[in-house]
Design a protein around this motif. Structure first.
Motif, mmCIF file in Angstrom:
data_model
loop_
_atom_site.group_PDB
_atom_site.id
_atom_site.type_symbol
_atom_site.label_atom_id
_atom_site.label_comp_id
_atom_site.label_asym_id
_atom_site.label_seq_id
_atom_site.Cartn_x
_atom_site.Cartn_y
_atom_site.Cartn_z
ATOM 1 N N SER A 1 0.817 -1.204 0.000
ATOM 2 C CA SER A 1 0.000 0.000 0.000
ATOM 3 C C SER A 1 0.855 1.261 0.000
ATOM 4 C CB SER A 1 -0.923 0.006 1.216
ATOM 5 O OG SER A 1 -0.157 0.014 2.404
ATOM 6 N N SER A 2 2.106 1.138 0.392
ATOM 7 C CA SER A 2 2.992 2.306 0.429
ATOM 8 C C SER A 2 3.220 2.838 -0.982
ATOM 9 C CB SER A 2 4.340 1.932 1.047
ATOM 10 O OG SER A 2 4.169 1.494 2.354
ATOM 11 N N ARG A 3 3.219 4.144 -1.112
ATOM 12 C CA ARG A 3 3.430 4.758 -2.418
ATOM 13 C C ARG A 3 4.839 5.328 -2.553
ATOM 14 N NH1 ARG A 3 0.437 1.672 -4.049
ATOM 15 N NH2 ARG A 3 -1.793 1.938 -4.175
ATOM 16 N N ASN A 4 5.591 5.332 -1.463
ATOM 17 C CA ASN A 4 6.958 5.844 -1.487
ATOM 18 C C ASN A 4 7.913 4.669 -1.641
ATOM 19 O OD1 ASN A 4 6.192 8.617 -0.908
ATOM 20 N ND2 ASN A 4 5.649 7.838 1.104
ATOM 21 N N VAL B 1 10.972 0.898 0.854
ATOM 22 C CA VAL B 1 9.520 1.095 0.860
ATOM 23 C C VAL B 1 9.198 1.868 2.129
ATOM 24 C CG1 VAL B 1 7.268 -0.020 0.817
ATOM 25 C CG2 VAL B 1 9.213 -1.071 -0.375
ATOM 26 N N ILE B 2 8.716 3.099 1.960
ATOM 27 C CA ILE B 2 8.533 3.996 3.101
ATOM 28 C C ILE B 2 7.048 4.216 3.346
ATOM 29 C CG2 ILE B 2 9.030 6.296 4.013
ATOM 30 C CD1 ILE B 2 11.416 6.276 1.917
ATOM 31 N N LYS B 3 6.628 3.914 4.569
ATOM 32 C CA LYS B 3 5.242 4.138 4.978
ATOM 33 C C LYS B 3 5.312 4.969 6.250
ATOM 34 C CE LYS B 3 0.757 3.078 4.896
ATOM 35 N NZ LYS B 3 -0.131 3.152 3.764
ATOM 36 N N SER B 4 4.954 6.231 6.147
ATOM 37 C CA SER B 4 5.033 7.100 7.308
ATOM 38 C C SER B 4 4.012 8.208 7.198
ATOM 39 C CB SER B 4 6.436 7.701 7.409
ATOM 40 O OG SER B 4 6.490 8.578 8.506
ATOM 41 N N ASN B 5 3.389 8.513 8.311
ATOM 42 C CA ASN B 5 2.430 9.615 8.326
ATOM 43 C C ASN B 5 3.096 10.947 8.600
ATOM 44 O OD1 ASN B 5 0.329 7.891 7.773
ATOM 45 N ND2 ASN B 5 -0.056 7.491 9.927
#
Length: 144
Positions: A79-82, A133-137
């Motif tokens: 789901s991560s876009r980065n 793969v980066i997932k961060s708010n």
């Protein structure tokens, strides 16, 4: 779905083998599944099976284990876009974790801590391509 179709393997061990596996898992801080997957994957290095196998004792107490084998041949969807493609610059392996540094573009590096088992399974070595793969708010920036 029946376990057979999911990639489950069931086998029996002696009490001594069970104890060896459990002690190894405790010492290495890894699960039985991780250890046994690694052993099975290591069989690829043999071009042919061994000519003789050790004989088993006549009477042993047995224990049954079930392991789920995950098929890693399917493309990964996240789901991560980065997602940033890079080249592995450094791999520093510790007892439990591994520090991996990717160079994304010239002199721009990202470093991540992942489990040692994950690094081994991904076969991360210097010079190989990998993805961050980066997932961060949020990203926090600080200054002294």
């Amino acid at each position: 779905m029946p376990r057979k179709e999911q990639g489950w393997v069931t086998f029996q061990t002696s009490e001594e083998e069970k104890k060896i596996l459990e002690e190894f898992c405790q010492h290495s801080q890894r699960t039985k599944t991780e250890i046994l997957r690694e052993l099975v994957r290591g069989l690829n290095k043999y071009s042919s099976p061994p000519t003789s196998l050790p004989t088993a004792p006549e009477k042993v107490e047995t224990h049954t284990y079930e392991l789920e084998i995950i098929n890693s041949k399917k493309p990964l969807k996240v789901s991560s876009r980065n997602v940033l493609k890079g080249v592995v610059k450094r791999v520093t392996t510790g007892t439990v974790n591994t520090e991996v540094t990717l160079e994304i573009v010239h002199k721009v590096e990202l470093t991540s801590m992942i489990t040692r088992v994950s690094a081994e399974e991904l076969e991360l070595v210097e010079g190989s391509e990998a993805y961050a793969v980066i997932k961060s708010n949020d990203i926090v920036i600080a200054k002294e």
